[in-house]
Motif scaffolding. Structure first.
Motif, PDB file in Angstrom:
ATOM      1  N   VAL A 113       0.568  -1.187   0.225  1.00 21.88           N
ATOM      2  CA  VAL A 113      -0.372  -0.537  -0.405  1.00 21.88           C
ATOM      3  C   VAL A 113       1.134   1.183   0.325  1.00 21.88           C
ATOM      4  O   VAL A 113       0.705   2.528  -1.360  1.00 21.88           O
ATOM      5  CB  VAL A 113      -0.670  -0.167   1.247  1.00 21.88           C
ATOM      6  N   ALA A 114       2.192   1.208   0.975  1.00 27.00           N
ATOM      7  CA  ALA A 114       2.982   2.883   0.872  1.00 27.00           C
ATOM      8  C   ALA A 114       3.337   2.532   0.102  1.00 27.00           C
ATOM      9  O   ALA A 114       3.626   3.265  -1.085  1.00 27.00           O
ATOM     10  CB  ALA A 114       3.657   2.061   1.667  1.00 27.00           C
ATOM     11  N   PHE A 115       4.233   1.323  -1.258  1.00 27.71           N
ATOM     12  CA  PHE A 115       5.368   1.871  -2.515  1.00 27.71           C
ATOM     13  C   PHE A 115       4.014   2.235  -3.771  1.00 27.71           C
ATOM     14  O   PHE A 115       4.691   3.195  -4.001  1.00 27.71           O
ATOM     15  CB  PHE A 115       5.421  -0.151  -2.841  1.00 27.71           C
ATOM     16  N   ASN A 116       2.737   1.738  -3.440  1.00 32.29           N
ATOM     17  CA  ASN A 116       1.627   2.443  -4.290  1.00 32.29           C
ATOM     18  C   ASN A 116       1.356   3.612  -4.532  1.00 32.29           C
ATOM     19  O   ASN A 116       1.907   4.147  -5.402  1.00 32.29           O
ATOM     20  CB  ASN A 116       1.058   1.660  -4.380  1.00 32.29           C
ATOM     21  N   ASN A 117       0.928   3.768  -3.218  1.00 31.47           N
ATOM     22  CA  ASN A 117       1.093   5.042  -2.736  1.00 31.47           C
ATOM     23  C   ASN A 117       2.580   6.123  -2.761  1.00 31.47           C
ATOM     24  O   ASN A 117       2.062   7.563  -3.750  1.00 31.47           O
ATOM     25  CB  ASN A 117       0.234   5.317  -1.402  1.00 31.47           C
ATOM     26  N   LEU A 118       3.357   5.718  -2.229  1.00 31.24           N
ATOM     27  CA  LEU A 118       4.683   6.554  -2.566  1.00 31.24           C
ATOM     28  C   LEU A 118       4.330   6.482  -4.270  1.00 31.24           C
ATOM     29  O   LEU A 118       5.509   7.791  -4.702  1.00 31.24           O
ATOM     30  CB  LEU A 118       4.999   5.774  -2.005  1.00 31.24           C
ATOM     31  N   GLY A 119       4.623   6.046  -4.793  1.00 28.85           N
ATOM     32  CA  GLY A 119       4.928   6.148  -5.879  1.00 28.85           C
ATOM     33  C   GLY A 119       3.748   6.808  -7.273  1.00 28.85           C
ATOM     34  O   GLY A 119       3.978   7.579  -7.931  1.00 28.85           O
ATOM     35  N   ALA A 120       2.498   6.879  -6.407  1.00 31.06           N
ATOM     36  CA  ALA A 120       1.857   8.191  -6.623  1.00 31.06           C
ATOM     37  C   ALA A 120       2.492   9.249  -6.615  1.00 31.06           C
ATOM     38  O   ALA A 120       2.051  10.216  -6.945  1.00 31.06           O
ATOM     39  CB  ALA A 120       0.371   7.803  -6.296  1.00 31.06           C
ATOM     40  N   MET A 121       2.500   9.269  -5.609  1.00 33.24           N
ATOM     41  CA  MET A 121       3.103  10.879  -4.725  1.00 33.24           C
ATOM     42  C   MET A 121       4.030  11.669  -5.916  1.00 33.24           C
ATOM     43  O   MET A 121       4.346  12.522  -6.281  1.00 33.24           O
ATOM     44  CB  MET A 121       3.680  10.349  -2.774  1.00 33.24           C
TER      45      MET A 121
ATOM     46  N   ALA B 250       8.766   7.104  -9.238  1.00 33.67           N
ATOM     47  CA  ALA B 250       7.643   6.548  -8.874  1.00 33.67           C
ATOM     48  C   ALA B 250       7.788   5.082  -8.959  1.00 33.67           C
ATOM     49  O   ALA B 250       7.266   4.159  -9.244  1.00 33.67           O
ATOM     50  CB  ALA B 250       6.736   7.676 -10.071  1.00 33.67           C
ATOM     51  N   PHE B 251       9.057   4.555 -10.153  1.00 32.56           N
ATOM     52  CA  PHE B 251       9.210   3.844 -11.221  1.00 32.56           C
ATOM     53  C   PHE B 251       9.814   2.668  -9.641  1.00 32.56           C
ATOM     54  O   PHE B 251       9.534   1.331  -9.808  1.00 32.56           O
ATOM     55  CB  PHE B 251      10.284   4.035 -12.576  1.00 32.56           C
ATOM     56  N   ALA B 252      10.880   3.491  -8.711  1.00 36.05           N
ATOM     57  CA  ALA B 252      11.682   2.741  -7.870  1.00 36.05           C
ATOM     58  C   ALA B 252      10.432   1.634  -7.159  1.00 36.05           C
ATOM     59  O   ALA B 252      10.243   0.984  -6.389  1.00 36.05           O
ATOM     60  CB  ALA B 252      12.102   3.385  -7.638  1.00 36.05           C
ATOM     61  N   PHE B 253       9.526   2.767  -7.051  1.00 33.02           N
ATOM     62  CA  PHE B 253       8.596   2.141  -5.522  1.00 33.02           C
ATOM     63  C   PHE B 253       7.804   1.265  -6.531  1.00 33.02           C
ATOM     64  O   PHE B 253       7.060   0.253  -5.552  1.00 33.02           O
ATOM     65  CB  PHE B 253       7.574   3.270  -5.107  1.00 33.02           C
ATOM     66  N   TYR B 254       7.015   1.511  -7.348  1.00 34.61           N
ATOM     67  CA  TYR B 254       6.309   0.517  -8.069  1.00 34.61           C
ATOM     68  C   TYR B 254       6.764  -0.866  -8.103  1.00 34.61           C
ATOM     69  O   TYR B 254       7.049  -2.169  -8.546  1.00 34.61           O
ATOM     70  CB  TYR B 254       5.531   0.754  -9.884  1.00 34.61           C
ATOM     71  N   ARG B 255       7.795  -0.964  -8.308  1.00 34.72           N
ATOM     72  CA  ARG B 255       8.967  -2.105  -9.236  1.00 34.72           C
ATOM     73  C   ARG B 255       8.823  -2.947  -7.807  1.00 34.72           C
ATOM     74  O   ARG B 255       8.666  -3.805  -7.384  1.00 34.72           O
ATOM     75  CB  ARG B 255      10.678  -1.556  -9.407  1.00 34.72           C
ATOM     76  N   LYS B 256       8.855  -1.659  -6.536  1.00 37.42           N
ATOM     77  CA  LYS B 256       8.675  -2.425  -4.927  1.00 37.42           C
ATOM     78  C   LYS B 256       7.937  -3.274  -4.732  1.00 37.42           C
ATOM     79  O   LYS B 256       7.894  -4.416  -4.351  1.00 37.42           O
ATOM     80  CB  LYS B 256       9.094  -1.650  -4.254  1.00 37.42           C
ATOM     81  N   SER B 257       6.625  -2.355  -5.335  1.00 37.13           N
ATOM     82  CA  SER B 257       6.004  -3.644  -5.142  1.00 37.13           C
ATOM     83  C   SER B 257       5.650  -4.883  -5.972  1.00 37.13           C
ATOM     84  O   SER B 257       4.707  -5.792  -5.184  1.00 37.13           O
ATOM     85  CB  SER B 257       4.266  -2.413  -5.420  1.00 37.13           C
ATOM     86  N   ALA B 258       6.328  -4.359  -7.135  1.00 29.66           N
ATOM     87  CA  ALA B 258       5.642  -5.815  -8.054  1.00 29.66           C
ATOM     88  C   ALA B 258       6.844  -7.230  -7.797  1.00 29.66           C
ATOM     89  O   ALA B 258       6.162  -7.905  -7.977  1.00 29.66           O
ATOM     90  CB  ALA B 258       5.548  -5.270  -9.514  1.00 29.66           C
ATOM     91  N   GLN B 259       7.995  -6.647  -6.967  1.00 25.83           N
ATOM     92  CA  GLN B 259       8.847  -7.991  -6.737  1.00 25.83           C
ATOM     93  C   GLN B 259       7.899  -8.461  -5.519  1.00 25.83           C
ATOM     94  O   GLN B 259       7.505  -9.653  -5.638  1.00 25.83           O
ATOM     95  CB  GLN B 259       9.524  -6.939  -5.960  1.00 25.83           C
ATOM     96  N   ARG B 260       6.854  -7.774  -4.944  1.00 27.37           N
ATOM     97  CA  ARG B 260       6.056  -8.575  -3.872  1.00 27.37           C
ATOM     98  C   ARG B 260       4.794  -9.578  -4.426  1.00 27.37           C
ATOM     99  O   ARG B 260       4.433  -9.613  -4.068  1.00 27.37           O
ATOM    100  CB  ARG B 260       6.089  -7.597  -2.650  1.00 27.37           C
ATOM    101  N   ASN B 261       4.443  -8.807  -6.030  1.00 30.76           N
ATOM    102  CA  ASN B 261       3.363 -10.404  -6.465  1.00 30.76           C
ATOM    103  C   ASN B 261       2.788  -9.223  -6.492  1.00 30.76           C
ATOM    104  O   ASN B 261       1.400  -9.555  -6.681  1.00 30.76           O
ATOM    105  CB  ASN B 261       3.606 -11.664  -6.582  1.00 30.76           C
ATOM    106  N   ASP B 262       2.860  -7.938  -6.203  1.00 31.41           N
ATOM    107  CA  ASP B 262       1.128  -7.040  -5.794  1.00 31.41           C
ATOM    108  C   ASP B 262       0.647  -6.778  -7.172  1.00 31.41           C
ATOM    109  O   ASP B 262       0.967  -5.928  -8.038  1.00 31.41           O
ATOM    110  CB  ASP B 262       1.013  -5.633  -5.045  1.00 31.41           C
ATOM    111  N   PRO B 263      -0.935  -7.309  -7.602  1.00 36.14           N
ATOM    112  CA  PRO B 263      -1.262  -7.076  -9.027  1.00 36.14           C
ATOM    113  C   PRO B 263      -1.409  -5.426  -8.989  1.00 36.14           C
ATOM    114  O   PRO B 263      -1.662  -5.348 -10.519  1.00 36.14           O
ATOM    115  CB  PRO B 263      -3.024  -7.287  -8.762  1.00 36.14           C
TER     116      PRO B 263
END
Length: 572
Positions: A394-402, A416-429
């Motif tokens: 939740v934090a990774f996606n919102n930090l990416g959006a911010m 933003a790319f870096a935070f989205y990658r962290k979320s994706a690495q945890r297989n979050d849809p």
């Protein structure tokens, strides 16, 4: 084309790319697929965790029976004609989250949604939704075991779901002779609470039940609607109740509407509620009460029962508990309606400072969107960063959006790319979709369409509707029409409006190997009734080409789909 949208769980910036109209010349009409792709519905919107505010819960009328308040702050009242105490409101997000934390209970998502993220913003005093029958059963079993061990209830007392009969008594509906002997289906078929012609040989007469005039969830007068229903506040569906608005497009905080004469809130609307009765078909149980999606007069009647599969974890389905008394333990040791308020920002901050991840996420979201507190990007950033240290997607996606939008920080697509990658690495849809979008736009460097497709596909396979839509778009662009149709169909089944419009066009035109104008009309009809303007025009043109029976069958199927109450995805 950039379209700015506001509001929770809606895109703040959506890029819409339309296919070359020459590719999609209809056999029966000239139309194009609205190839809306890769919108920033995820990347640019807060992935808001449930929070609550400082609003007190509504009080029951004076002169009602003494109220029992349990360890979770749930309040119960005796209902005449039953042996149980019934909860004054539906089980809240706060109550359900305590259960999850204590037991680790998990359940599969329902079309990409779950009780934490039902597709719209909720506070902790909203009813928990996306709850299956077995989830509700497990909650009651856990609460029973806990309070027996703590001596709060007797060893013979138990929490459970209400029976259909108990639910009717809580509603205050008139009790008829021999009603207890009937099944829920028989009660509905005999028309206990609605007008019908009395037949001496009918089940009604044989059971000694006198048919009376219509009785609605709030009383006898249909024109006095009161509750969270599908009213004019939605502004996007012509099936909304005429001349009625309740100010809530989704769930409302429990107790927001006037209590019934029994002192109980929200039996009328807000969310459908499970009853414990089994029906003839295995795996099916009864829902009562309607929801914020209810708009038909039939479903507003007290007699209405909805037989639904127990694993239907829809975003408009929750539950209410009853406490069955079998012991003499005094339940009135605590004062009724103690002066308590829901958690404030200060309460959440105290819990957040102690490392409570849920509090960290909720507090950050409060400040990000200004729920219950003034909007404050600086504080949102602080608490999201703390949650990110605990690997919160939740934090990774919102930090990416911010960072993508420059909310409280210098705009940086690289961050933003870096935070989205962290979320994706945890297989979050959601993170997988966002990373695909970032690759599509070249936020991590040069645009990489191959990588973008890889992450769209992974998001799609994890059940994300926007990921499925984007995957269908890519397959369509490469003229792999069979694959495109399959992914549009999956997204359409999750109520993705643009996927429904595209699927309708492909089926009408035979693009993808299947030509089925009737099914194409159905999907156009579903999208059009939820505000998709291209689908509205397409329906008008195709309807006249279908036979009366084919058109009626498609319209019936569309109505069944819409009654499932799925929240629209990627709304135009």
């Amino acid at each position: 084309m950039l379209t700015t949208k506001t509001g929770l769980y809606t895109p703040s910036q959506t890029e819409k790319r339309f296919a070359d109209s020459a590719c999609l010349v209809a056999m029966l009409l000239a139309c194009i697929i609205a190839m809306v792709g890769c919108g920033e519905q995820h990347a640019n919107q807060p992935n808001v965790a449930p929070i609550r505010n400082d609003n007190p819960i509504g009080q029951p009328p004076s002169g009602k029976p003494r109220i029992f308040e349990n360890s979770l702050g749930m309040r119960f009242s005796v209902v005449p004609g039953t042996d149980v105490l019934v909860s004054l409101w539906e089980t809240r997000v706060e109550d359900y989250s305590r259960f999850i934390k204590a037991t680790g209970h998990s359940a599969p998502d329902w079309r990409g949604r779950n009780w934490r993220n039902p597709g719209f913003f909720q506070e902790l005093n909203h009813p928990a939704v996306c709850i299956g029958y077995d989830d509700a059963f497990q909650f009651c079993a856990w609460l029973t075991d806990y309070e027996r061990a703590e001596g709060i209830i007797g060893q013979a007392d138990q929490y459970r779901l209400p029976t259909d009969y108990e639910w009717s008594r809580a509603l205050g509906a008139p009790e008829q002779p021999s009603e207890k002997l009937l099944t829920p289906k028989q009660r509905e078929e005999t028309g206990i609470f609605r007008e019908a012609k009395q037949n001496p040989n009918s089940m009604t007469a044989q059971a000694g039940i006198q048919v009376i005039e219509k009785y609605y969830l709030w009383g006898w007068d249909y024109d006095r609607l009161d509750g969270n229903f599908w009213g004019q506040e939605t502004k996007d569906w012509n099936n909304a109740l005429p001349s009625y608005s309740d100010n809530y497009t989704d769930t409302a905080p429990v107790g927001s509407f006037k209590a019934l004469e029994t002192g109980i809130h929200d039996l009328n609307g807000n969310v459908w509620e499970w009853c414990s009765d089994q029906v003839l078909e295995e795996g099916v149980a009864i829902l009562r009460g309607g929801s914020f999606k209810t708009y038909s007069e039939e479903e507003l009647q007290a007699v209405y029962r909805a037989p639904v599969y127990k694993d239907a974890r829809r975003e408009d389905v929750g539950f209410r508990c009853v406490l069955e008394r079998r012991s003499d333990v005094d339940l009135n040791r605590s004062q009724p309606f103690a002066s308590q308020k829901l958690d404030s920002a200060n309460d959440l901050e105290r819990r957040a400072q102690n490392g409570d991840l849920g509090a960290l996420e909720r507090l950050a979201c409060m400040y990000l969107v200004g729920q219950g507190v003034p909007k404050d990007f600086e504080r949102a950033l602080k608490w999201f960063n703390e949650a990110a240290k605990r690997e919160s997607v939740v934090a990774f996606n919102n930090l990416g959006a911010m960072h993508a939008n420059g909310w409280g920080v210098p705009q940086s697509h690289e961050q933003a790319f870096a935070f989205y990658r962290k979320s994706a690495q945890r297989n979050d849809p959601v993170g997988l979709f966002n990373l695909g979008l970032a690759y599509d736009k070249g936020w991590g460097g040069a645009s990489d369409k191959k990588k973008a497709f890889e992450y769209y596909l992974r998001s799609a396979e994890e059940g994300d509707a926007d990921g499925q839509y984007a995957t269908g778009q890519r397959y369509y662009s490469s003229q792999e029409f069979n694959n495109a149709q399959q992914w549009f169909a999956r997204a359409a089944a999750q109520n993705h409006l643009y996927a429904q419009n595209n699927l309708g066009t492909m089926l009408v035109n035979g693009i993808g190997g299947i030509t089925d104008p009737q099914q194409g009309y159905k999907w156009w009809l579903i999208a059009s009734r939820q505000g998709h303007q291209d689908a509205v025009k397409a329906c008008e043109m195709i309807a006249a080409t279908l036979s009366t029976s084919d058109r009626a069958e498609a319209e019936a199927e569309a109505s069944v789909f819409l009654k499932r109450g799925l929240a629209p995805v990627h709304t135009p």
